[in-house]
Scaffold this active site. Sequence first.
Site, PDB file in Angstrom:
ATOM      1  N   ASN A   1      70.781  18.220  69.808  1.00 60.91           N
ATOM      2  CA  ASN A   1      70.364  19.528  70.314  1.00 60.91           C
ATOM      3  C   ASN A   1      69.109  20.013  69.580  1.00 60.91           C
ATOM      4  OD1 ASN A   1      70.212  22.086  71.394  1.00 60.91           O
ATOM      5  ND2 ASN A   1      72.344  22.604  71.014  1.00 60.91           N
TER       6      ASN A   1
ATOM      7  N   HIS B   1      68.657  25.861  79.130  1.00 60.47           N
ATOM      8  CA  HIS B   1      68.655  24.997  77.949  1.00 60.47           C
ATOM      9  C   HIS B   1      69.240  23.619  78.236  1.00 60.47           C
ATOM     10  CE1 HIS B   1      68.449  23.768  73.846  1.00 60.47           C
ATOM     11  NE2 HIS B   1      69.737  23.518  73.814  1.00 60.47           N
TER      12      HIS B   1
ATOM     13  N   CYS C   1      62.678  22.716  75.974  1.00 56.52           N
ATOM     14  CA  CYS C   1      63.902  22.008  75.600  1.00 56.52           C
ATOM     15  C   CYS C   1      64.182  20.827  76.524  1.00 56.52           C
ATOM     16  CB  CYS C   1      65.092  22.960  75.592  1.00 56.52           C
ATOM     17  SG  CYS C   1      65.376  23.790  77.161  1.00 56.52           S
TER      18      CYS C   1
END
Length: 267
Positions: free
Chosen positions: A133, A118, A13
């Site tokens: 995202n 994250h 991520c």
Amino acid sequence: MEIYWEPQKAAFCGVHAVNNLLQGPWYTEWDFSKIALALTEDERKIMAEKGTESKDYLVFMAKDSTHVDESGNFSIEVIKRAITNVGLTITSLNHPKMNKAKENPQNEIAYICNFENHWQAIRKIGGVWYNLNSISKNGPHTISDLYLGAFLQQLQFEKYSIFVIKGSLPNPVQEKGNGMHIKASDISNKGTKGIKAPQDKKSTVDKELEKAIAMSLENSGSSARKTEDEQLRQALALSTNQASRKNEKESEQDEDLRRAIEMSMSQ
């Protein structure tokens, strides 16, 4: 106009967030790994200045890198280096110098946010804010200027660390890389047209599996009930037989006792 977006793959991520921020496949996980190694080497050199036989140096050399773990999660230092390498700055929203950003978040160009392992990017593109995202089930979302402040406050409430990005953002890269180019007109505050939650197909399989399990349990339950009924029947029969034998034995004992009493009285 098109928006570049990389959906989540593995635990990268951090890579996705930076690429979504820069609007193109600027980095791969291998590039981030090289940055992590370079940071570790820089730290090793600093530690070596205290002596390669010092306790701190030996402990440092014995432990694994703090900039990447086995799952592929990269440290904040790696994220910062990747961002500053393209001429941008990254500063915590809580820094005193970022008071203006707190008061008027819509006047900035981008943010990158972190919670535990994250990372996600929020950037203004063509005068519109986008939540990029990588784990969003329905793709990128638009965020209005009015709602941006409340959205950032909500992230902070959820324990996210928010960083303000300043500088001149590079021009979007047309290469696809690990992402996709989406028409801006297909993106709304509810998500992206044509992008469904990745769990959709899986949920269908799950439903079919649940049906199979339910049928299996029903069949096994039916068999189990039959077995239990049979065992109960046998137990009742056995109990009845035992009770019958017990009654017969007690009757015999009563008869013997009666005879013994009669013999005693006759004597």
